[in-house]
Design an enzyme around this catalytic site. Sequence first.
Site, PDB file in Angstrom:
ATOM      1  N   ARG A 112     119.971  -6.961  42.972  1.00  0.00           N
ATOM      2  CA  ARG A 112     120.158  -6.281  44.255  1.00  0.00           C
ATOM      3  C   ARG A 112     118.795  -5.836  44.768  1.00  0.00           C
ATOM      4  O   ARG A 112     118.108  -5.047  44.112  1.00  0.00           O
ATOM      5  CB  ARG A 112     121.099  -5.074  44.092  1.00  0.00           C
ATOM      6  CG  ARG A 112     121.221  -4.246  45.345  1.00  0.00           C
ATOM      7  CD  ARG A 112     122.277  -3.138  45.242  1.00  0.00           C
ATOM      8  NE  ARG A 112     122.279  -2.400  46.491  1.00  0.00           N
ATOM      9  CZ  ARG A 112     121.952  -1.108  46.615  1.00  0.00           C
ATOM     10  NH1 ARG A 112     121.651  -0.377  45.555  1.00  0.00           N
ATOM     11  NH2 ARG A 112     121.937  -0.534  47.798  1.00  0.00           N
ATOM     12  N   HIS A 152     117.527   0.001  53.458  1.00  0.00           N
ATOM     13  CA  HIS A 152     117.421   1.004  52.391  1.00  0.00           C
ATOM     14  C   HIS A 152     116.325   1.991  52.813  1.00  0.00           C
ATOM     15  O   HIS A 152     115.292   2.109  52.175  1.00  0.00           O
ATOM     16  CB  HIS A 152     117.117   0.323  51.053  1.00  0.00           C
ATOM     17  CG  HIS A 152     117.441   1.144  49.838  1.00  0.00           C
ATOM     18  ND1 HIS A 152     118.243   0.700  48.818  1.00  0.00           N
ATOM     19  CD2 HIS A 152     117.064   2.384  49.475  1.00  0.00           C
ATOM     20  CE1 HIS A 152     118.339   1.623  47.873  1.00  0.00           C
ATOM     21  NE2 HIS A 152     117.625   2.659  48.243  1.00  0.00           N
ATOM     22  N   GLU A 189     123.570   3.994  51.363  1.00  0.00           N
ATOM     23  CA  GLU A 189     123.734   5.445  51.382  1.00  0.00           C
ATOM     24  C   GLU A 189     123.419   6.102  52.722  1.00  0.00           C
ATOM     25  O   GLU A 189     122.438   6.872  52.830  1.00  0.00           O
ATOM     26  CB  GLU A 189     122.856   6.083  50.288  1.00  0.00           C
ATOM     27  CG  GLU A 189     123.120   5.539  48.898  1.00  0.00           C
ATOM     28  CD  GLU A 189     122.371   6.300  47.805  1.00  0.00           C
ATOM     29  OE1 GLU A 189     121.470   7.093  48.133  1.00  0.00           O
ATOM     30  OE2 GLU A 189     122.704   6.117  46.629  1.00  0.00           O
ATOM     31  N   ASN A 229     127.461   3.967  44.733  1.00  0.00           N
ATOM     32  CA  ASN A 229     126.371   4.490  43.907  1.00  0.00           C
ATOM     33  C   ASN A 229     126.804   5.834  43.345  1.00  0.00           C
ATOM     34  O   ASN A 229     127.253   6.706  44.094  1.00  0.00           O
ATOM     35  CB  ASN A 229     125.102   4.704  44.739  1.00  0.00           C
ATOM     36  CG  ASN A 229     124.530   3.399  45.274  1.00  0.00           C
ATOM     37  OD1 ASN A 229     124.990   2.310  44.909  1.00  0.00           O
ATOM     38  ND2 ASN A 229     123.524   3.502  46.123  1.00  0.00           N
ATOM     39  N   TYR A 272     125.653   8.969  40.475  1.00  0.00           N
ATOM     40  CA  TYR A 272     124.709   9.540  39.505  1.00  0.00           C
ATOM     41  C   TYR A 272     125.236  10.808  38.847  1.00  0.00           C
ATOM     42  O   TYR A 272     125.063  11.018  37.669  1.00  0.00           O
ATOM     43  CB  TYR A 272     123.372   9.859  40.190  1.00  0.00           C
ATOM     44  CG  TYR A 272     122.614   8.609  40.581  1.00  0.00           C
ATOM     45  CD1 TYR A 272     121.803   7.963  39.659  1.00  0.00           C
ATOM     46  CD2 TYR A 272     122.755   8.057  41.845  1.00  0.00           C
ATOM     47  CE1 TYR A 272     121.132   6.793  39.992  1.00  0.00           C
ATOM     48  CE2 TYR A 272     122.082   6.888  42.180  1.00  0.00           C
ATOM     49  CZ  TYR A 272     121.278   6.261  41.254  1.00  0.00           C
ATOM     50  OH  TYR A 272     120.628   5.106  41.571  1.00  0.00           O
ATOM     51  N   GLU A 319     124.701   1.096  42.165  1.00  0.00           N
ATOM     52  CA  GLU A 319     123.649   1.878  41.496  1.00  0.00           C
ATOM     53  C   GLU A 319     124.268   2.855  40.524  1.00  0.00           C
ATOM     54  O   GLU A 319     125.270   3.508  40.852  1.00  0.00           O
ATOM     55  CB  GLU A 319     122.826   2.719  42.496  1.00  0.00           C
ATOM     56  CG  GLU A 319     121.849   1.951  43.324  1.00  0.00           C
ATOM     57  CD  GLU A 319     121.050   2.854  44.280  1.00  0.00           C
ATOM     58  OE1 GLU A 319     120.852   4.048  43.972  1.00  0.00           O
ATOM     59  OE2 GLU A 319     120.649   2.338  45.337  1.00  0.00           O
TER      60      GLU A 319
HETATM   61  C1  FCB Z   1     119.656   6.658  45.297  1.00  0.00           C
HETATM   62  C2  FCB Z   1     118.811   5.680  46.067  1.00  0.00           C
HETATM   63  C3  FCB Z   1     117.854   4.888  45.226  1.00  0.00           C
HETATM   64  C4  FCB Z   1     117.238   5.724  44.116  1.00  0.00           C
HETATM   65  C5  FCB Z   1     118.299   6.493  43.362  1.00  0.00           C
HETATM   66  C6  FCB Z   1     117.768   7.322  42.217  1.00  0.00           C
HETATM   67  O1  FCB Z   1     120.065   7.683  46.134  1.00  0.00           O
HETATM   68  O2  FCB Z   1     119.630   4.763  46.745  1.00  0.00           O
HETATM   69  O3  FCB Z   1     116.894   4.338  46.074  1.00  0.00           O
HETATM   70  O4  FCB Z   1     116.234   6.497  44.584  1.00  0.00           O
HETATM   71  O5  FCB Z   1     119.015   7.308  44.239  1.00  0.00           O
END
Ligand code: FCB
Length: 431
Positions: free
Chosen positions: A71, A114, A159, A285, A287, A341
Site C-alpha cells: 500500500r 495521504h 483518514e 486503520n 491503533y 494500517e
Molecule cells: C496514521 C497515518 C499514518 C501513520 C500512522 C502511525 O494515522 O495514516 O500515516 O502516521 O498513523
Amino acid sequence: MLKKEFIYGVATASFQIEGAADKRLPCIWDTFCAKENTVADGSNGDIACDHYNRWNEDIELIDSLGVDAYRLSISWPRVITESGELNPEGVEFYLNILKELKKRSIKAFVTLYHWDLPQHLEDNGGWLNRETSYKFAQYVDLITVAFGDLVHSYATLNEPFCSAFLGYEIGVHAPGKVGREFGKKAAHHLLLAHGLAMSVLAKNSPNTLNGIVLNFTPAYAVDDKNENILAASFADDYYNQWYIKPIFDGKYPEILQELPDSCHPDIHPGDMKIISHPVDFLGINFYTRSVYKASDDDYFEELPATGKLTDIGWEIYPQAFTELLQSLNERYDLPPIYITENGAAINDKIVDNEIEDQDRIDYYQEHLLAVNEAIESGVDLQGYFAWSLMDNFEWAEGYLKRFGIVYVDYESQIRTIKNSGHAYKTLISNR
Ligand code: FCB
C-alpha cells in the site's frame, strides 16, 4: 486469516518516505514543517527515507518479506502541475514502481491522498474551499488514466478525520488551522472529494477495488454511569461515525443538530448522494482506543491513556479492534473490509545489526488474533497491512517515533529488517 487468499501487505505514504521535495511542488506539510514548534524534532520531509532514489531496493525489500501487496500513496504535488496537467517526471516515478510491483506479482494498493495537499491549493483555502474537492477529482481522473491497469486497488483518501480535525480544527497537523468552525467544513469537502473521485474511478478504473481508508479510535466510557456513556457516544459520533455514516447511510450523525450553526458544513443539494457512492471495499486503520467521561463545559472529556502504552503514548487494547469491527458490521451494510494500517511505535535500538522488537511482535500477534476473532464472528475481512514497511517521518513527531518492521538509519539510509519483520515474513510464508 491463514488462508492463501487473505492478503498480507505493508504500507507507507508518499510524504513520509519519499524525500526529493525539490522534484515536486510544495505541499502543506513542507510549509507546516518550516514553521516553529510544529514538528517535535524540527525535521521535515526533504529527504525522509530517500525512497525517491531508493525505490528499487525498497521494492526488493518488500518482496523479500513475502507480502502479497504493497500500500503506497501518490503525492498529488508530484504528479500534477500548478496549471493542472500531469507532470511526466512525477508520473514516471510511480509508473516505474507500479511496473516493478506487477513484475513481482505484488498487488498495488494505491491511496490517492495521504495528506500532502499542494500548497497552492491551500493558498486558495485548501479543504475549506469546495473547489478543492473538484480539483481532487480532476487529479484522480488524470492519474488513473496514466496508471492504466497497473493498480489492484484505489483508496481515494487516507483518514479524512486526521486531515479535517487534526489539520483544520486543532491544528496539530498541516495546515495548522485552529477553530471548531473549520473542522466539519473541511471534513465535508474531503468527503465530497471522495464521492466525486469514486465516480471518476468507476468510469476510468472499473476493474480495481475502489474505496476509502478511514481510521477509528473506538470511544469507551470510563464507567457505566449514564452521563459518561452519553459522552463516549458523542465522542464516537464526532470522531468516528462522522466519516463513515455519510458514506454508507448518506447522512451525518444526529449530533450535527447539537453543534452550533457556525460549525455546520456547507451541504449543497445532492452532496450526500455523491458522498454515498457505493464503494468496493472499506479500509480500516486501527491503533488504539480512547476513554471518555462527561464534561461540564464541553460535549465530552477525553481521559489520559492508561495501561500498557506504545512509545507514542497510545494504549494497547486489542479487544477494541474486534469490538470495532463487529459493531461497524452490525451498524452498516459494508463491503469487504481490509485493515489498511495497524502497528506500533516502539523505541527500537539496533544492536549488532539486530532489532529485538519483541513488544512490536506482541502487538502484532495480539491484534492479528483480534482481527481473526472478528472474522470468525462473521465480519468479511480480506486483508491486513502492517504500518509500516519501514520507519519514516511520523508527522508531528518527526523521526522520533519508529513504526517500521524495517529499521531505517537516517544517516546512512541503511534498512535492516527488525525481528517483527522476520516474524511477519514467517507468518505469511507459513500459510
Ligand atoms: C496514521 C497515518 C499514518 C501513520 C500512522 C502511525 O494515522 O495514516 O500515516 O502516521 O498513523
